[in-house]
Design a protein around this motif. Structure first.
Motif, PDB file in Angstrom:
ATOM      1  N   GLY A 172      -6.000  24.616  35.075  1.00  0.00           N
ATOM      2  CA  GLY A 172      -6.216  25.740  34.178  1.00  0.00           C
ATOM      3  C   GLY A 172      -6.736  25.263  32.840  1.00  0.00           C
ATOM      4  N   PRO A 173      -7.083  26.192  31.958  1.00  0.00           N
ATOM      5  CA  PRO A 173      -7.602  25.817  30.637  1.00  0.00           C
ATOM      6  C   PRO A 173      -6.480  25.350  29.708  1.00  0.00           C
ATOM      7  CG  PRO A 173      -7.502  28.197  30.841  1.00  0.00           C
ATOM      8  CD  PRO A 173      -7.114  27.651  32.172  1.00  0.00           C
ATOM      9  N   VAL A 174      -6.738  24.273  28.995  1.00  0.00           N
ATOM     10  CA  VAL A 174      -5.839  23.788  27.948  1.00  0.00           C
ATOM     11  C   VAL A 174      -6.683  23.645  26.686  1.00  0.00           C
ATOM     12  CG1 VAL A 174      -4.314  21.928  27.174  1.00  0.00           C
ATOM     13  CG2 VAL A 174      -4.386  22.544  29.601  1.00  0.00           C
ATOM     14  N   ALA A 175      -6.368  24.441  25.687  1.00  0.00           N
ATOM     15  CA  ALA A 175      -7.149  24.470  24.451  1.00  0.00           C
ATOM     16  C   ALA A 175      -8.633  24.666  24.754  1.00  0.00           C
ATOM     17  CB  ALA A 175      -6.931  23.187  23.650  1.00  0.00           C
ATOM     18  N   GLY A 176      -8.931  25.486  25.750  1.00  0.00           N
ATOM     19  CA  GLY A 176     -10.311  25.810  26.087  1.00  0.00           C
ATOM     20  C   GLY A 176     -11.010  24.802  26.977  1.00  0.00           C
ATOM     21  N   ALA A 201     -11.810  14.639  26.359  1.00  0.00           N
ATOM     22  CA  ALA A 201     -10.547  14.050  25.939  1.00  0.00           C
ATOM     23  C   ALA A 201     -10.304  14.142  24.437  1.00  0.00           C
ATOM     24  CB  ALA A 201     -10.484  12.593  26.389  1.00  0.00           C
ATOM     25  N   GLU A 202     -11.314  13.796  23.625  1.00  0.00           N
ATOM     26  CA  GLU A 202     -11.085  13.752  22.174  1.00  0.00           C
ATOM     27  C   GLU A 202     -10.812  15.140  21.617  1.00  0.00           C
ATOM     28  OE1 GLU A 202     -13.079  11.935  18.098  1.00  0.00           O
ATOM     29  OE2 GLU A 202     -13.843  11.329  20.064  1.00  0.00           O
ATOM     30  N   ALA A 203     -11.567  16.126  22.048  1.00  0.00           N
ATOM     31  CA  ALA A 203     -11.349  17.487  21.556  1.00  0.00           C
ATOM     32  C   ALA A 203      -9.976  18.003  21.965  1.00  0.00           C
ATOM     33  CB  ALA A 203     -12.442  18.416  22.083  1.00  0.00           C
ATOM     34  N   LEU A 209      -2.717  17.917  18.933  1.00  0.00           N
ATOM     35  CA  LEU A 209      -2.041  17.445  17.729  1.00  0.00           C
ATOM     36  C   LEU A 209      -2.015  18.524  16.649  1.00  0.00           C
ATOM     37  CD1 LEU A 209      -3.380  13.787  17.545  1.00  0.00           C
ATOM     38  CD2 LEU A 209      -1.047  14.517  18.085  1.00  0.00           C
ATOM     39  N   ALA A 210      -3.094  19.284  16.527  1.00  0.00           N
ATOM     40  CA  ALA A 210      -3.147  20.340  15.515  1.00  0.00           C
ATOM     41  C   ALA A 210      -2.150  21.453  15.828  1.00  0.00           C
ATOM     42  CB  ALA A 210      -4.564  20.900  15.418  1.00  0.00           C
TER      43      ALA A 210
END
Length: 366
Positions: A172-176, A201-203, A209-210
């Motif tokens: 599923g989507p995680v943070a888009g 990965a970086e995004a 973290l945000a």
């Protein structure tokens, strides 16, 4: 010597001040601020770890389930789609080639393997493929984040529709970003693994973290990962497990189907029937010092075993460790000595996990 490989998060680690070290052929952060602070985050709140160095091997085709059942110490064919199982990949002599987690996906089985063993595991699986089974290595295309700690579910809910049971996974989507999320953990507390495309990965790392800052989430390095897993008394391949060690010696009986016909099953049963000469036990130092892997263990002045892992426990503020000792000495309360740099240090066999509230035994691989 070849240059250490970089995970997709290398630039993010450097930007955030991670102190980079080489581990299993990869450049990874050992810490960002301090191991103690990062350990506390993982134990009390939540920590985010880059474990993209881990490998992913996928087996597909009509014969894939039969092949995996033959390779692993637990049947995957009895798992439902969406379930994860921890198991051992064993050799003919009953030793452990690797400890892995097996994901029963819609049309294949994915094995998450230890970073140092990717090539070895790939060769072993390739050489033991059954009929109508295809093997592919997804490691380079995949990034893996480990979200660990008691607040990890709250963090994940901030970026995804999380409703997973333990040892289950879903896509599923995680943070888009498209991801596969599982709920196993490697710190003894609650935890999730987030698999995504390397390019995402970086995004995803920064988004977690945000959003997780309000829940005490912080990036953590290898140092805290090791202290957390040691407090939970979870075995680490190359320390507690290797090609010569029976999983039963390591106390992993519940992950071995005693009636199984997997590779190494007969040898494991034969070794058990003769009685193992050693057993894995936890210990706590009663004097000052830090026991490290390779330190001899003694009883009344006679060497009887070796430390496999050891270090300070930030939670207990004591030095703890794991060691192989003769089975009669493996009971909690037994007095032993650990030889540290020529000095004899008193210790006592302890019940594990060392930190209450963590789950005993292996819950995922490192």
């Amino acid at each position: 010597m070849s240059e250490a490989r970089r995970t997709p998060l290398y630039a993010a680690h450097v930007r955030r001040g991670g102190r980079m070290v080489e581990f299993a052929g990869f450049s990874l952060p050992v810490q960002y601020t301090s191991i103690l602070e990062e350990h506390a985050a993982g134990r009390e709140h939540a920590g985010l770890f880059d474990v993209s160095h881990m490998g992913q091997l996928a087996l597909s085709g009509p014969g894939a389930l039969a092949t995996v059942d033959r390779l692993l110490s637990r049947r995957t064919s009895t798992a439902k789609v969406g379930q994860v199982r921890y198991a051992l990949l064993c050799n003919d002599a009953g030793g452990v080639v690797d400890d892995v987690t097996a994901y029963r996906r819609d049309d294949d089985v994915m094995l998450c393997v230890n970073a140092a063993n990717i090539e070895k595991d790939h060769a072993w699986v390739r050489d033991h493929l059954g009929a109508e089974t295809t093997l592919r290595d997804e490691s380079d295309a995949t990034a893996l984040l480990a979200l660990q700690g008691p607040a990890s579910a709250d963090v994940l809910r901030a970026v995804a529709d999380e409703a997973l049971k333990r040892f289950h996974f879903a896509r599923g989507p995680v943070a888009g970003h498209s991801a596969l999320v599982s709920r196993t953990g490697y710190t003894g507390a609650d935890g999730y693994e987030i698999y995504c495309a390397a390019g995402d990965a970086e995004a995803l790392f920064e988004a977690l973290l945000a959003k997780g800052a309000a829940h005490g989430l912080r990036p953590c390095g290898l140092g805290a990962r090791d202290t957390l897993r040691l407090e939970a008394a979870l075995p680490l391949y190359g320390h507690e497990l290797d090609d010569t060690t029976s999983p039963l010696e390591a106390g992993l009986d519940r992950f071995v189907e005693q009636d199984g016909d997997f590779i190494g099953a007969d040898a494991i049963r034969a070794r058990a029937s003769k009685g193992h000469p050693r057993a894995l036990a936890g210990f706590v130092l009663e004097d000052r010092g830090v026991a490290r892997a390779g330190c001899p263990v003694a009883r009344e002045g006679r060497e009887v075993g070796l430390v496999t892992s050891g270090g300070p426990s930030p939670t207990l503020q004591k030095s703890i460790g794991l060691a192989y000792v003769p089975p009669p000495l493996a009971g909690a309360g037994t007095e032993i000595e650990v030889l540290i740099r020529g000095r004899t240090v008193r210790a006592r066999i302890a019940e594990t996990p060392f930190v209450r509230g963590t789950r005993a035994g292996r819950s995922a691989n490192a």
